[in-house]
Design a protein around this motif. Structure first.
Motif, PDB file in Angstrom:
ATOM      1  N   SER A 190     -37.120 -41.387 -11.545  1.00 25.80           N
ATOM      2  CA  SER A 190     -38.367 -42.561 -11.835  1.00 25.80           C
ATOM      3  C   SER A 190     -39.317 -41.497 -12.789  1.00 25.80           C
ATOM      4  N   THR A 191     -39.739 -42.219 -13.816  1.00 27.64           N
ATOM      5  CA  THR A 191     -40.705 -41.392 -14.451  1.00 27.64           C
ATOM      6  C   THR A 191     -42.414 -42.069 -14.328  1.00 27.64           C
ATOM      7  N   THR A 192     -42.434 -42.807 -13.337  1.00 30.89           N
ATOM      8  CA  THR A 192     -43.652 -43.428 -12.962  1.00 30.89           C
ATOM      9  C   THR A 192     -44.697 -42.603 -12.966  1.00 30.89           C
ATOM     10  N   SER A 193     -45.790 -42.784 -13.573  1.00 31.05           N
ATOM     11  CA  SER A 193     -46.898 -41.876 -13.491  1.00 31.05           C
ATOM     12  C   SER A 193     -47.881 -42.037 -12.280  1.00 31.05           C
ATOM     13  N   SER A 194     -48.604 -40.786 -11.759  1.00 31.12           N
ATOM     14  CA  SER A 194     -49.568 -40.951 -10.795  1.00 31.12           C
ATOM     15  C   SER A 194     -50.827 -40.344 -11.314  1.00 31.12           C
ATOM     16  N   ALA A 195     -51.891 -40.387 -10.715  1.00 31.23           N
ATOM     17  CA  ALA A 195     -53.131 -39.883 -11.044  1.00 31.23           C
ATOM     18  C   ALA A 195     -53.120 -38.489 -11.158  1.00 31.23           C
ATOM     19  N   SER A 196     -52.135 -37.801 -10.039  1.00 31.01           N
ATOM     20  CA  SER A 196     -52.191 -36.295 -10.064  1.00 31.01           C
ATOM     21  C   SER A 196     -51.239 -35.697 -10.843  1.00 31.01           C
ATOM     22  N   HIS A 233     -47.367 -37.504 -16.166  1.00 29.31           N
ATOM     23  CA  HIS A 233     -46.146 -37.738 -16.748  1.00 29.31           C
ATOM     24  C   HIS A 233     -45.053 -37.720 -15.612  1.00 29.31           C
ATOM     25  N   GLY A 234     -45.432 -38.058 -14.480  1.00 30.61           N
ATOM     26  CA  GLY A 234     -44.488 -38.309 -13.327  1.00 30.61           C
ATOM     27  C   GLY A 234     -43.582 -37.081 -13.298  1.00 30.61           C
ATOM     28  N   GLU A 235     -42.122 -37.396 -13.304  1.00 31.44           N
ATOM     29  CA  GLU A 235     -41.187 -36.347 -12.961  1.00 31.44           C
ATOM     30  C   GLU A 235     -40.735 -35.986 -14.302  1.00 31.44           C
ATOM     31  N   LEU A 236     -41.169 -36.042 -15.501  1.00 36.29           N
ATOM     32  CA  LEU A 236     -40.582 -35.945 -16.679  1.00 36.29           C
ATOM     33  C   LEU A 236     -40.678 -34.407 -16.901  1.00 36.29           C
ATOM     34  N   PRO A 237     -41.722 -33.670 -16.859  1.00 31.81           N
ATOM     35  CA  PRO A 237     -41.736 -32.155 -16.928  1.00 31.81           C
ATOM     36  C   PRO A 237     -40.599 -31.451 -16.234  1.00 31.81           C
ATOM     37  N   GLN A 238     -40.390 -31.731 -15.018  1.00 31.48           N
ATOM     38  CA  GLN A 238     -39.420 -31.228 -14.130  1.00 31.48           C
ATOM     39  C   GLN A 238     -38.096 -31.792 -14.396  1.00 31.48           C
ATOM     40  N   HIS A 239     -37.686 -32.916 -15.049  1.00 32.47           N
ATOM     41  CA  HIS A 239     -36.613 -33.326 -15.276  1.00 32.47           C
ATOM     42  C   HIS A 239     -36.058 -32.837 -16.556  1.00 32.47           C
TER      43      HIS A 239
END
Length: 149
Positions: free
Chosen positions: A2-8, A11-17
């Motif tokens: 999932s690449t859903t974003s959260s306040a913290s 960009h969600g999981e995009l950087p790690q992925h």
């Protein structure tokens, strides 16, 4: 994934992925290409060729390896005739490492081997996926240029 974003995490999981997949793809490309050397060797030669003569500390920093690792790699590349050391005119205690003609020629061979190894994977993709990867590669290259000098 999932690449859903959260306040913290904006960009969600995009950087790690993205970091993980790029690293895995790089290893896959090296395995399929049978370049005959570790990825560190051809990356270092490519970095030196791209950025011009560099100090050992600059190579270690750019490649995110320890200085002793960079020293070992440069010594091996020097023994193979792929890089050369010259006195740094700005600092007599330092050397500048540059690629030799043989190093540039070998880098071209490695790049051709990588293209062949990865080309077989890419030719299986539909045109829209190839276009997306081309665009992604351009974006990543711009990011690297902007933040890696």
């Amino acid at each position: 994934m999932s690449t859903t974003s959260s306040a913290s995490e904006p960009h969600g999981e995009l950087p790690q992925h993205l970091a993980l997949v790029c690293s895995q793809f790089s290893r896959l490309a090296a395995r399929r290409s049978e370049v005959g050397v570790g990825t560190v060797s051809w990356r270092v030669v490519a970095t030196i060729q791209r950025h011009g003569p560099l100090r050992l500390s600059e190579i270690a920093e750019r490649e995110r390896v320890s200085r002793p690792t960079a020293t070992t790699v440069i010594k091996r590349l020097e023994e193979e005739g792929l890089v050369d050391r010259a006195a740094d005119p700005d600092d007599s205690r330092s050397s500048l490492i540059s690629t030799t003609a043989q190093g540039s020629a070998q880098l071209a061979v490695w790049r051709q081997q990588l293209a062949g190894g990865v080309g077989g994977l890419l030719e299986q993709l539909p045109a829209e996926d190839l276009a997306a990867l081309e665009r992604a590669a351009e974006i990543l290259a711009r990011l690297v240029d902007a933040h890696d000098g």
